[in-house]
Design an enzyme around this catalytic site. Structure first.
Site, PDB file in Angstrom:
ATOM      1  N   ASP A  15      -2.819  -1.093   5.650  1.00  0.00           N
ATOM      2  CA  ASP A  15      -2.043  -0.200   6.500  1.00  0.00           C
ATOM      3  C   ASP A  15      -2.895   0.455   7.578  1.00  0.00           C
ATOM      4  O   ASP A  15      -4.122   0.370   7.572  1.00  0.00           O
ATOM      5  CB  ASP A  15      -1.394   0.898   5.654  1.00  0.00           C
ATOM      6  CG  ASP A  15      -0.215   0.395   4.846  1.00  0.00           C
ATOM      7  OD1 ASP A  15       0.328  -0.669   5.193  1.00  0.00           O
ATOM      8  OD2 ASP A  15       0.156   1.055   3.867  1.00  0.00           O
ATOM      9  N   TYR A  39     -10.131  -2.212  -4.999  1.00  0.00           N
ATOM     10  CA  TYR A  39      -9.965  -1.148  -4.014  1.00  0.00           C
ATOM     11  C   TYR A  39     -10.774   0.069  -4.441  1.00  0.00           C
ATOM     12  O   TYR A  39     -10.964   0.323  -5.631  1.00  0.00           O
ATOM     13  CB  TYR A  39      -8.501  -0.731  -3.892  1.00  0.00           C
ATOM     14  CG  TYR A  39      -7.658  -1.608  -3.003  1.00  0.00           C
ATOM     15  CD1 TYR A  39      -7.598  -1.381  -1.631  1.00  0.00           C
ATOM     16  CD2 TYR A  39      -6.907  -2.648  -3.536  1.00  0.00           C
ATOM     17  CE1 TYR A  39      -6.813  -2.183  -0.812  1.00  0.00           C
ATOM     18  CE2 TYR A  39      -6.109  -3.454  -2.734  1.00  0.00           C
ATOM     19  CZ  TYR A  39      -6.072  -3.207  -1.367  1.00  0.00           C
ATOM     20  OH  TYR A  39      -5.289  -3.995  -0.552  1.00  0.00           O
TER      21      TYR A  39
END
Length: 244
Positions: free
Chosen positions: A52, A110
């Site tokens: 994003d 992540y």
């Protein structure tokens, strides 16, 4: 025609995500424009993850079909001369024609960074979520353990998620500490839209005493997004590594 797998690192602060958009600058657009300047051809790259806006990466992967005389071992260095300083190609290697950066992914790692201090840091303003109230790290560690394993993560995905199945497997999730910086590491076989950021938002509520650690399991089982915490800011998220 060669099928190249490339690893790219980028500071997402100035970009509206990785995937190309019609009305905003993205990492994919910058890379494709750089390739065009390098080899004088229009080339479309395939990214492994659609990060994003404001999300960073140390190990994003993409592949492309390349018709060029530039040796594979020199492609990274050559392309970097055509890219801005906040996007760097770290490696390029030749793969078979069937390799697909997105569809061949096995798992991803992540990291999410939280800066826990009364005052914000000018150095982490673009790279960590600032929480000024003291977090209870032991409670957060207790809460995150309920997320390990294969579960239905409906409670931890945004309404815009179009994944066919909400089932995902988290292999490991843990926290590291360095002074006021908290780093959440989450390793899984895949992630739903905003899943990591919603997990972080929920764990922050645990750390602030607004949710009991065992309620994380109850939230998971409820399959109700409204019961989980808010979506943590994008700028604290880093795509660390993708395995194949």
């Amino acid at each position: 025609m060669r099928n190249l797998k490339c690893i790219v690192a980028y500071d997402g602060s100035n970009y509206h995500g990785f995937q190309r958009q019609d009305n905003a600058i993205t990492v994919q657009e910058v890379i494709e424009n750089g390739i065009k300047r390098l080899i004088k051809q229009d080339v479309k790259i395939i990214g492994a993850s659609r990060t994003d806006s404001k999300v960073h990466a140390r190990g994003q992967v993409f592949n492309l079909n390349l018709d060029s005389s530039i040796p594979t071992e020199k492609f990274s260095l050559a392309l970097n001369t055509k890219l801005p300083d906040d996007v760097v190609i770290l490696d390029a290697c030749e793969m078979n024609n069937n390799f697909h950066a997105r569809y061949n992914t096995k798992d991803k790692l992540y990291k999410y960074q939280i800066y826990n201090n009364k005052y914000p840091s000018p150095f982490y303003r673009n790279y960590a979520y600032h929480i000024y109230n003291q977090l209870d790290l032991l409670k957060m560690e207790e809460g995150l353990k309920y997320l390990i394993g294969e579960h239905d993560f409906t409670s931890f995905r945004s309404s815009g998620c179009n994944a066919q199945s909400p089932i995902r497997k988290i292999f490991d999730i843990n926290m590291e500490y360095k002074e006021d910086l908290i780093v959440l590491n989450i390793h899984g076989n895949g992630f739903l839209y905003n899943m990591v950021r919603i997990i972080v938002g929920t764990l922050v509520r645990v750390g602030l005493g607004k949710i009991r650690p065992k309620e994380v399991r109850e939230i998971l089982l409820s399959k109700d997004r409204k019961k989980a915490g808010p979506t943590a800011p994008a700028h604290g998220l880093i795509l660390e590594k993708i395995n194949y």
